[in-house]
Scaffold this motif. Structure first.
Motif, PDB file in Angstrom:
ATOM      1  N   LEU A   1      -8.224   5.752   6.272  1.00  0.00           N
ATOM      2  CA  LEU A   1      -7.755   6.964   6.955  1.00  0.00           C
ATOM      3  C   LEU A   1      -6.991   7.849   5.970  1.00  0.00           C
ATOM      4  N   ARG A   2      -6.125   7.233   5.195  1.00  0.00           N
ATOM      5  CA  ARG A   2      -5.336   8.003   4.229  1.00  0.00           C
ATOM      6  C   ARG A   2      -6.251   8.646   3.184  1.00  0.00           C
ATOM      7  N   HIS A   3      -7.201   7.866   2.699  1.00  0.00           N
ATOM      8  CA  HIS A   3      -8.100   8.335   1.652  1.00  0.00           C
ATOM      9  C   HIS A   3      -8.967   9.499   2.138  1.00  0.00           C
ATOM     10  N   THR A   4      -9.357   9.459   3.415  1.00  0.00           N
ATOM     11  CA  THR A   4     -10.251  10.500   3.932  1.00  0.00           C
ATOM     12  C   THR A   4      -9.480  11.638   4.619  1.00  0.00           C
ATOM     13  N   GLY A   5      -8.159  11.566   4.533  1.00  0.00           N
ATOM     14  CA  GLY A   5      -7.345  12.641   5.113  1.00  0.00           C
ATOM     15  C   GLY A   5      -7.324  12.641   6.633  1.00  0.00           C
ATOM     16  N   LYS A   6      -7.660  11.520   7.251  1.00  0.00           N
ATOM     17  CA  LYS A   6      -7.650  11.426   8.726  1.00  0.00           C
ATOM     18  C   LYS A   6      -6.290  10.883   9.188  1.00  0.00           C
ATOM     19  N   ARG A   7      -5.931  11.268  10.384  1.00  0.00           N
ATOM     20  CA  ARG A   7      -4.618  10.856  10.886  1.00  0.00           C
ATOM     21  C   ARG A   7      -4.714  10.143  12.229  1.00  0.00           C
ATOM     22  N   ARG A   8      -5.932  10.012  12.732  1.00  0.00           N
ATOM     23  CA  ARG A   8      -6.050   9.393  14.058  1.00  0.00           C
ATOM     24  C   ARG A   8      -7.334   8.576  14.147  1.00  0.00           C
ATOM     25  N   ILE A   9      -7.223   7.404  14.739  1.00  0.00           N
ATOM     26  CA  ILE A   9      -8.415   6.575  14.965  1.00  0.00           C
ATOM     27  C   ILE A   9      -8.344   6.038  16.388  1.00  0.00           C
ATOM     28  N   GLN A  10      -9.471   6.119  17.069  1.00  0.00           N
ATOM     29  CA  GLN A  10      -9.487   5.649  18.448  1.00  0.00           C
ATOM     30  C   GLN A  10     -10.835   4.998  18.760  1.00  0.00           C
TER      31      GLN A  10
ATOM     32  N   MET B   1       0.826  -1.218   0.000  1.00  0.00           N
ATOM     33  CA  MET B   1       0.000   0.000   0.000  1.00  0.00           C
ATOM     34  C   MET B   1       0.858   1.265   0.000  1.00  0.00           C
ATOM     35  N   GLY B   2       2.171   1.076  -0.033  1.00  0.00           N
ATOM     36  CA  GLY B   2       3.060   2.237  -0.097  1.00  0.00           C
ATOM     37  C   GLY B   2       3.347   2.884   1.250  1.00  0.00           C
ATOM     38  N   PHE B   3       3.050   2.196   2.343  1.00  0.00           N
ATOM     39  CA  PHE B   3       3.410   2.731   3.664  1.00  0.00           C
ATOM     40  C   PHE B   3       4.849   2.326   3.985  1.00  0.00           C
ATOM     41  N   SER B   4       5.557   3.205   4.682  1.00  0.00           N
ATOM     42  CA  SER B   4       6.875   2.797   5.177  1.00  0.00           C
ATOM     43  C   SER B   4       6.662   2.077   6.507  1.00  0.00           C
ATOM     44  N   ALA B   5       7.433   1.029   6.718  1.00  0.00           N
ATOM     45  CA  ALA B   5       7.221   0.225   7.930  1.00  0.00           C
ATOM     46  C   ALA B   5       8.529  -0.347   8.437  1.00  0.00           C
ATOM     47  N   ARG B   6       8.582  -0.536   9.725  1.00  0.00           N
ATOM     48  CA  ARG B   6       9.722  -1.230  10.344  1.00  0.00           C
ATOM     49  C   ARG B   6       9.155  -2.299  11.271  1.00  0.00           C
ATOM     50  N   VAL B   7       9.660  -3.516  11.127  1.00  0.00           N
ATOM     51  CA  VAL B   7       9.243  -4.602  12.022  1.00  0.00           C
ATOM     52  C   VAL B   7      10.354  -4.810  13.049  1.00  0.00           C
ATOM     53  N   ILE B   8       9.975  -4.890  14.296  1.00  0.00           N
ATOM     54  CA  ILE B   8      10.956  -5.140  15.359  1.00  0.00           C
ATOM     55  C   ILE B   8      10.723  -6.557  15.881  1.00  0.00           C
ATOM     56  N   GLU B   9      11.774  -7.353  15.897  1.00  0.00           N
ATOM     57  CA  GLU B   9      11.644  -8.773  16.249  1.00  0.00           C
ATOM     58  C   GLU B   9      12.728  -9.170  17.251  1.00  0.00           C
ATOM     59  N   ALA B  10      12.297  -9.844  18.337  1.00  0.00           N
ATOM     60  CA  ALA B  10      13.254 -10.247  19.378  1.00  0.00           C
ATOM     61  C   ALA B  10      14.176 -11.377  18.913  1.00  0.00           C
TER      62      ALA B  10
ATOM     63  N   ASP C   1      -5.837  -7.798   7.026  1.00  0.00           N
ATOM     64  CA  ASP C   1      -6.606  -7.163   5.935  1.00  0.00           C
ATOM     65  C   ASP C   1      -7.509  -6.062   6.484  1.00  0.00           C
ATOM     66  N   TRP C   2      -8.118  -6.316   7.640  1.00  0.00           N
ATOM     67  CA  TRP C   2      -9.014  -5.302   8.248  1.00  0.00           C
ATOM     68  C   TRP C   2      -8.205  -4.045   8.610  1.00  0.00           C
ATOM     69  N   ILE C   3      -7.058  -4.255   9.223  1.00  0.00           N
ATOM     70  CA  ILE C   3      -6.207  -3.111   9.623  1.00  0.00           C
ATOM     71  C   ILE C   3      -5.727  -2.365   8.372  1.00  0.00           C
ATOM     72  N   SER C   4      -5.329  -3.129   7.359  1.00  0.00           N
ATOM     73  CA  SER C   4      -4.841  -2.497   6.117  1.00  0.00           C
ATOM     74  C   SER C   4      -5.933  -1.643   5.490  1.00  0.00           C
ATOM     75  N   ASP C   5      -7.147  -2.182   5.422  1.00  0.00           N
ATOM     76  CA  ASP C   5      -8.266  -1.414   4.859  1.00  0.00           C
ATOM     77  C   ASP C   5      -8.518  -0.158   5.683  1.00  0.00           C
ATOM     78  N   CYS C   6      -8.388  -0.299   6.990  1.00  0.00           N
ATOM     79  CA  CYS C   6      -8.618   0.844   7.881  1.00  0.00           C
ATOM     80  C   CYS C   6      -7.583   1.945   7.617  1.00  0.00           C
ATOM     81  N   LEU C   7      -6.317   1.557   7.491  1.00  0.00           N
ATOM     82  CA  LEU C   7      -5.263   2.549   7.223  1.00  0.00           C
ATOM     83  C   LEU C   7      -5.485   3.212   5.856  1.00  0.00           C
ATOM     84  N   ALA C   8      -5.918   2.411   4.884  1.00  0.00           N
ATOM     85  CA  ALA C   8      -6.189   2.967   3.552  1.00  0.00           C
ATOM     86  C   ALA C   8      -7.339   3.968   3.642  1.00  0.00           C
TER      87      ALA C   8
END
Ligand code: NA7
Length: 547
Positions: A469-478, A44-53, A460-467
């Motif tokens: 937020l981006r599409h609607t110009g929102k930056r916060r969800i709670q 989806m073009g997001f930058s991401a970092r995974v942290i793994e023990a 998939d649910w989280i990915s759709d949610c982030l998409a």
């Protein structure tokens, strides 16, 4: 718990870290949840970092390397469905895959989708703080990294925080100690050794036959006798594999909509709707099939105690026919509700007690008193051993979240918010902690289902949610407080309508002293859960505040 951590891993601990990073999303954990989350975020073009023990990918399958470690779900279904190319090119060899094969699969996925370059290994997230004013998370690690991210996704696993009892005198024991969930990577040779296994859950039941076959003597310390069903594991017939591959797209769709993600359907609604002879035939057929299919015989088994008694008695009779010594058989006989604790799936477990080099110590009424230099003391008697294997399980579902100091300026500490048990909305989000998501978190179906489709659904649910937020110009969800309150009530109401909370299982946190007794998963199955989450999204994320 293992004293020998492995020189290679210790040496690798000097690897450099990323220092300061600013990304769209930090994902905690590179097990199956973290790997797929990263793949979707990239797509989806997001930058991401995974942290793994761990030093590698695979999560639970990276750490649980004890002898006999094997998935209790069938390999053709315990695998990703998001890529048809992946499922066509990968070929499982056994009905139930062993840990090495599952770990090889996780590595294959990481390589195939080029995921490693965004994963920071050998690093633990220690703290995550949401700054309300800035609207960002600050994530800290045990290597001194500070990462800034708009979103944090916890893919930290449901069974990733090993739990072992604090036994008096533990420091005096002169032998080796191990935990099944933190097994040394170079293996353990028990040849000629007197070994103790403490714990007879899924891990103990898988490890005990294998350790018994190698050790000089094995003593099993059992607190609660468990129900276990034979796996009848074996090589997969290539024709079965080909048939599956040909039908995979439809199989995956069915899986995602089935009660527990395993495509099992209940054979009969009511236990007493058939004659006793017919019931016996159905149970015998399920026994011959093996594994979790046993729970799908009658739909009322986990609702009606007298129905449950019929299956419990069937399995107890099987036990008595396998174990030769009647006294040992009596000690091994489970007295709890069938399927209330997680059902175990085994290879040669009960027959292992017919071996001359295996003994069983009942610690149900007389717990382990202490460790002494030469072994374990129970009821004043010392059992001398050279090695102790703790197969004592995990601080399940919430443990990996609790160990991180998660805070927000308005919500305070997550630990405080959860002091009486986890509180979530849909098992995906938490009021007071904006832009934070949990994959297969508490109060979702997670551990009661095949984790792979459940992970994919959440990602998939989280990915759709982030998409969105981006599409609607929102930056916060709670999550709204009322939505969370209602969900917490709903999850407990559903669990209380079944027999499930009525035993001391890790599903209610009973294995961890001091943990609040709360049923940790959503029990009504995938279809109603999915319907609800889809509706929430379809109504513009009902129950959330988007800003
Ligand atoms: P489990 O299923 O939690 O089993 C742990 C076992 O260890 C179980 O028999 C416990 O007895 C026993 N235990 C735990 N603490 C103690 C103490 N203090 N003394 C004696 N015995 C103890 O963990 P597993 O690793 O086997 O399996 C976890 C999941 O992994 C499994 O469900 C699958 O999903 C895969 P208890 O029953 O609590 O009396």
């Amino acid at each position: 718990m293992a004293k020998s951590a492995g020189a290679a891993e210790a040496a690798a601990a000097a690897k450099s870290s990323f220092d300061v990073v600013d990304v769209d999303v930090v994902v905690v954990g590179a097990g199956f949840a973290g790997l797929y989350m990263l793949h979707r975020l990239r797509g989806m073009g997001f930058s991401a970092r995974v942290i793994e023990a761990g030093k590698g990918v695979g999560g639970t399958w990276y750490w649980n390397r004890y002898p006999g470690a094997r998935c209790d779900g069938e390999s053709l279904l315990y695998s990703y469905g998001f890529s048809n190319a992946l499922q066509q090119e990968w070929t499982w060899t056994e009905r139930y895959a062993g840990q090495p094969e599952i770990l090889a699969y996780a590595n294959h996925v990481a390589d195939r989708f080029d995921l490693r370059r965004d994963i920071q290994f050998e690093t633990r997230v220690t703290a995550a703080t949401f700054d309300d004013a800035g609207g960002t998370w600050q994530v800290e690690t045990d290597r001194g990294d500070r990462l800034t991210a708009r979103y944090v996704v916890m893919a930290s696993g449901c069974l990733s925080m090993a739990a072992a009892p604090k036994l008096p005198g533990a420091e005096t024991f002169t032998g080796q100690t191990y935990h099944t969930g933190q097994w040394p990577h170079d293996g353990v040779d028990f040849t000629g050794k007197r070994v103790a296994v403490i714990g007879t859950g899924s891990s103990g039941i898988q490890a005990i036959p294998r350790i018994a076959a190698q050790a000089k003597h094995l003593t099993v310390f059992q607190r609660t006798a468990q129900y276990t069903i034979p796996a009848w594991n074996g090589p997969l017939d290539p024709r079965t594999v080909e048939e599956f591959k040909a039908r995979y797209p439809e199989i995956r769709t069915a899986q995602k909509n089935s009660f527990n993600g395993n495509n099992t359907t209940f054979k009969h609604a009511e236990t007493f709707g058939v004659t006793a002879e017919e019931r016996q035939r159905i149970y015998e057929e399920a026994w011959q099939k093996g594994g979790f299919v046993f729970l799908a015989t009658f739909a009322d088994l986990l609702f009606d105690k007298s129905a449950n008694d019929t299956v419990a008695e069937f399995v107890r009779a099987k036990l008595r026919s396998i174990v030769e010594d009647p006294q040992v058989a009596e000690l091994l006989t489970p007295k709890t509700i069938f399927g209330c604790k997680r059902l175990c799936v085994d290879t040669d477990y009960w027959s292992t007690y017919n071996r001359d080099n295996v003994s069983l110590v009942d610690i149900s009424s007389s717990p382990i008193e202490r460790l002494v230099p030469e072994g374990i003391v129970v009821a004043g008697k010392t059992y001398p051993v050279d090695a102790i294997v703790f197969a004592t399980g995990f601080d399940a579902v919430t443990g990996a979240l609790d160990r991180i100091d998660i805070r927000s300026t308005s919500g305070g500490r997550l630990k405080a918010h959860w002091q009486d048990g986890p509180r979530t909305y849909l098992g995906l989000a938490i009021h007071g902690f904006p832009n934070l998501f949990t994959i297969t978190g508490p109060q979702s179906p997670s551990v009661l289902t095949n984790m792979m489709p459940s992970i994919e659904y959440h990602v998939d649910w989280i990915s759709d949610c982030l998409a969105h937020l981006r599409h609607t110009g929102k930056r916060r969800i709670q999550a709204r407080k009322e939505a969370e309150d209602d969900w917490v009530t709903e999850v407990s109401r559903l669990a209380d309508g079944t027999l499930r909370p009525q035993c001391n299982s890790w599903y209610v946190g009973a294995n961890v002293p001091g943990k609040p007794r709360v049923y940790l998963a959503y029990v009504a199955g995938i279809p109603p859960y999915k319907k609800r989450c889809d509706e929430v999204a379809g109504r513009g994320y009902e129950g959330f505040v988007l800003a």
